[in-house]
Design a protein around this motif. Sequence first.
Motif, PDB file in Angstrom:
ATOM      1  N   LYS A  20       1.077  -1.385   0.057  1.00 30.50           N
ATOM      2  CA  LYS A  20       0.114  -0.036   0.140  1.00 30.50           C
ATOM      3  C   LYS A  20       0.719   1.292   0.544  1.00 30.50           C
ATOM      4  O   LYS A  20       0.106   1.718   0.373  1.00 30.50           O
ATOM      5  CB  LYS A  20      -0.629   0.383   1.384  1.00 30.50           C
ATOM      6  N   PHE A  21       2.032   0.841  -0.202  1.00 24.97           N
ATOM      7  CA  PHE A  21       2.903   2.276  -0.699  1.00 24.97           C
ATOM      8  C   PHE A  21       2.572   3.618  -1.651  1.00 24.97           C
ATOM      9  O   PHE A  21       3.058   4.382  -1.395  1.00 24.97           O
ATOM     10  CB  PHE A  21       3.570   2.040  -0.459  1.00 24.97           C
ATOM     11  N   ALA A  22       1.861   2.639  -2.791  1.00 25.95           N
ATOM     12  CA  ALA A  22       1.543   3.659  -3.705  1.00 25.95           C
ATOM     13  C   ALA A  22       0.813   4.835  -3.659  1.00 25.95           C
ATOM     14  O   ALA A  22       1.445   5.679  -4.122  1.00 25.95           O
ATOM     15  CB  ALA A  22       0.670   2.824  -4.508  1.00 25.95           C
ATOM     16  N   VAL A  31     -10.184  -5.383 -14.557  1.00 24.86           N
ATOM     17  CA  VAL A  31     -11.489  -4.064 -15.430  1.00 24.86           C
ATOM     18  C   VAL A  31     -10.502  -3.292 -16.431  1.00 24.86           C
ATOM     19  O   VAL A  31     -11.428  -2.896 -17.601  1.00 24.86           O
ATOM     20  CB  VAL A  31     -11.613  -3.219 -13.717  1.00 24.86           C
ATOM     21  N   ALA A  32      -9.179  -3.587 -16.273  1.00 24.29           N
ATOM     22  CA  ALA A  32      -8.315  -2.811 -17.224  1.00 24.29           C
ATOM     23  C   ALA A  32      -7.947  -3.493 -19.144  1.00 24.29           C
ATOM     24  O   ALA A  32      -8.851  -3.293 -20.014  1.00 24.29           O
ATOM     25  CB  ALA A  32      -7.790  -2.724 -17.165  1.00 24.29           C
ATOM     26  N   SER A  33      -8.467  -4.673 -18.303  1.00 22.83           N
ATOM     27  CA  SER A  33      -8.964  -6.216 -19.376  1.00 22.83           C
ATOM     28  C   SER A  33      -9.837  -5.531 -19.790  1.00 22.83           C
ATOM     29  O   SER A  33     -10.566  -5.832 -21.269  1.00 22.83           O
ATOM     30  CB  SER A  33      -8.168  -7.470 -19.019  1.00 22.83           C
ATOM     31  N   GLY A  45       1.200   4.046 -18.739  1.00 20.06           N
ATOM     32  CA  GLY A  45       1.421   2.507 -18.474  1.00 20.06           C
ATOM     33  C   GLY A  45       1.556   1.375 -18.965  1.00 20.06           C
ATOM     34  O   GLY A  45       0.966   0.569 -19.713  1.00 20.06           O
ATOM     35  N   ASN A  46       0.733   1.437 -17.603  1.00 16.97           N
ATOM     36  CA  ASN A  46      -0.043  -0.221 -17.228  1.00 16.97           C
ATOM     37  C   ASN A  46      -1.359  -0.573 -18.057  1.00 16.97           C
ATOM     38  O   ASN A  46      -1.610  -1.046 -19.112  1.00 16.97           O
ATOM     39  CB  ASN A  46      -0.593  -0.050 -16.248  1.00 16.97           C
ATOM     40  N   TRP A  47      -1.510   1.226 -18.211  1.00 13.92           N
ATOM     41  CA  TRP A  47      -3.255   1.267 -19.337  1.00 13.92           C
ATOM     42  C   TRP A  47      -2.782   0.286 -21.173  1.00 13.92           C
ATOM     43  O   TRP A  47      -3.872  -0.135 -21.248  1.00 13.92           O
ATOM     44  CB  TRP A  47      -4.198   2.200 -19.253  1.00 13.92           C
ATOM     45  N   TRP A 103       1.404   6.947  -1.119  1.00 17.73           N
ATOM     46  CA  TRP A 103       2.881   8.426  -0.554  1.00 17.73           C
ATOM     47  C   TRP A 103       3.439   8.283  -1.572  1.00 17.73           C
ATOM     48  O   TRP A 103       4.329   9.325  -1.493  1.00 17.73           O
ATOM     49  CB  TRP A 103       2.720   7.313   0.580  1.00 17.73           C
ATOM     50  N   LEU A 104       3.879   7.624  -2.015  1.00 14.53           N
ATOM     51  CA  LEU A 104       4.816   7.334  -3.643  1.00 14.53           C
ATOM     52  C   LEU A 104       4.400   7.972  -4.216  1.00 14.53           C
ATOM     53  O   LEU A 104       5.475   9.249  -4.584  1.00 14.53           O
ATOM     54  CB  LEU A 104       4.853   6.045  -3.772  1.00 14.53           C
ATOM     55  N   ALA A 105       2.847   8.402  -4.811  1.00 19.02           N
ATOM     56  CA  ALA A 105       2.613   9.521  -5.453  1.00 19.02           C
ATOM     57  C   ALA A 105       2.541  10.714  -5.291  1.00 19.02           C
ATOM     58  O   ALA A 105       3.061  11.785  -6.548  1.00 19.02           O
ATOM     59  CB  ALA A 105       0.778   8.649  -6.338  1.00 19.02           C
TER      60      ALA A 105
END
Length: 474
Positions: free
Chosen positions: A226-228, A336-338, A369-371, A230-232
């Motif tokens: 769950k760091f994302a 959900v992206a797929s 990037g992931n999308w 805070w990283l963002a």
Amino acid sequence: MSTSRTVICLLRNDLRLHDNELFHWAQRNAEKIVPLYCFDPRHYVGTHNYNLPKTGPFRLRFLLESVRDLRDTLLAKAVCHAVTSEELHVEKKVKEICAQMRVKVHTCWGSTLYHRDDLPFHHMSRLPDVYTQFRKAVETQSKVRPVFPAPEQLKPLPPGLEEGAIPMAQDLQQTEPLTDPRSAFPCSGGESQALARLKHYFWDTDAVATYKETRNGLIGVDYSTKFAPWLANGCISPRYIYHQIQQYERERTANQSTYWVIFELLWRDYFKFVGVKYGNRLFQVQGLQDKSVPWKKDMKLFDAWKEGRTGVPFVDANMRELAMTGFMSNRGRQNVASFLTKDLGLDWRMGAEWFEYMLIDHDVCSNSGNWLYKAGIWLYGDYVRQWIPELQGISGADAHTPWTLSPAVLSHARVSLSETYPTPIVTAPEWSRHVNKKPSGSGPSPRGKKGPSHTPKQHRDRGIDFYFSRSKNL
Ligand code: FAD
């Protein structure tokens, strides 16, 4: 107000005191320090293509908490370089104004694990288009820098200057979101919370030692770091996480799980550097492949997707979780992206812009990037072409599935199956299902490549069925 040796620290996605080069530099070069965070009105207008609201209530709340937490820290102590075109535009304007006012500008790079200047590629244009090549190169040829120590005491504000007020959600035309007790991310913004989360996940619970086994979970807080979020916002430094992992490995245990957190952080780095290399191409509808796909723009389908009313329970549950909490697991995002791109055939940017609005951890490069990966318009096939020159003439991901291409395409690429290159000696059923799912009929097949967050083993084991398979968490 005294202006001699006053440094204005213009903060953006670096809302922390630990490992912050900006404060470190200012501390050494200034007599007075003015930390400044600007709430940019452009962050609260519509998204680029579909004019969705840009910053949703959960992310705004997290941001306000993060700014407040940093201010409290700075007050208690008494007293970064951009990537995307929007950020670069702001940076350019700030520099212009500073030049007019004869203010010197010093920029720092602080958001990635590996420093941009330490990459083992002479120029950003040489950044590999394949993640594994990037990862192996940095892991063997670069070093993660040590963290900057947080200053014990920060230089004071110039006399006569008082800290400004932090706006409320309403000031930015937003409402306070409701807190859902089921949230997998029931945490607040800010450096203090980020450091507490790391302590909990590493040192108090040893959850990091089983990360690789649990990271595809869906329920609860500790299935992943769950760091994302805070990283963002830069509330925690990836270098700090890295050095804490090193310490954990020395003092407790070193295993695949502890390494895998770094592996995932490297995906984050990779997307940022790809953003530097390709700039706005990361956000274009054709993706990095420059491939024209006849995406649909059906708002009814899109509304059903974003509101969790598709009739596919796993997709709907994830979309409702996102709407009610601002968070969704990595596994959920992949699904959900797929579904949006492959099954509904909708423009991937609709999904990306909805994520931008909703996700607490929205990060422009990781998101796009992931999308692009899920939409199948990432830079696939380069690896195949590097080692199989017979397939050089086939562009994009089609190089992975030459047997599905029409005789005309093959002939254009100077490939003759069974002559210049073999037909497959066996075709796993998953391959044909991937191929049949392509929106364009002959588009790329991203699951045939290692995408972000796919371990090689998982990847081997999971075809499309993985996404709807039963697990104890479902
Ligand atoms: P963990 O599993 O604990 O991973 C640790 C860290 O590694 C994360 O915090 C993140 O910084 C990094 N990481 C993990 N997976 C990825 C990945 N696939 N790509 C890049 N970095 C990764 N992540 C964002 O931070 N912001 C986004 O806007 C974002 N959008 C996404 C959109 C889609 C369509 C998909 C499939 C993934 C997206 N991700 C995004 C990546 C990933 O889903 C999240 O980083 C992760 O789920 C956040 O939870 P965590 O911090 O517990 O991750």
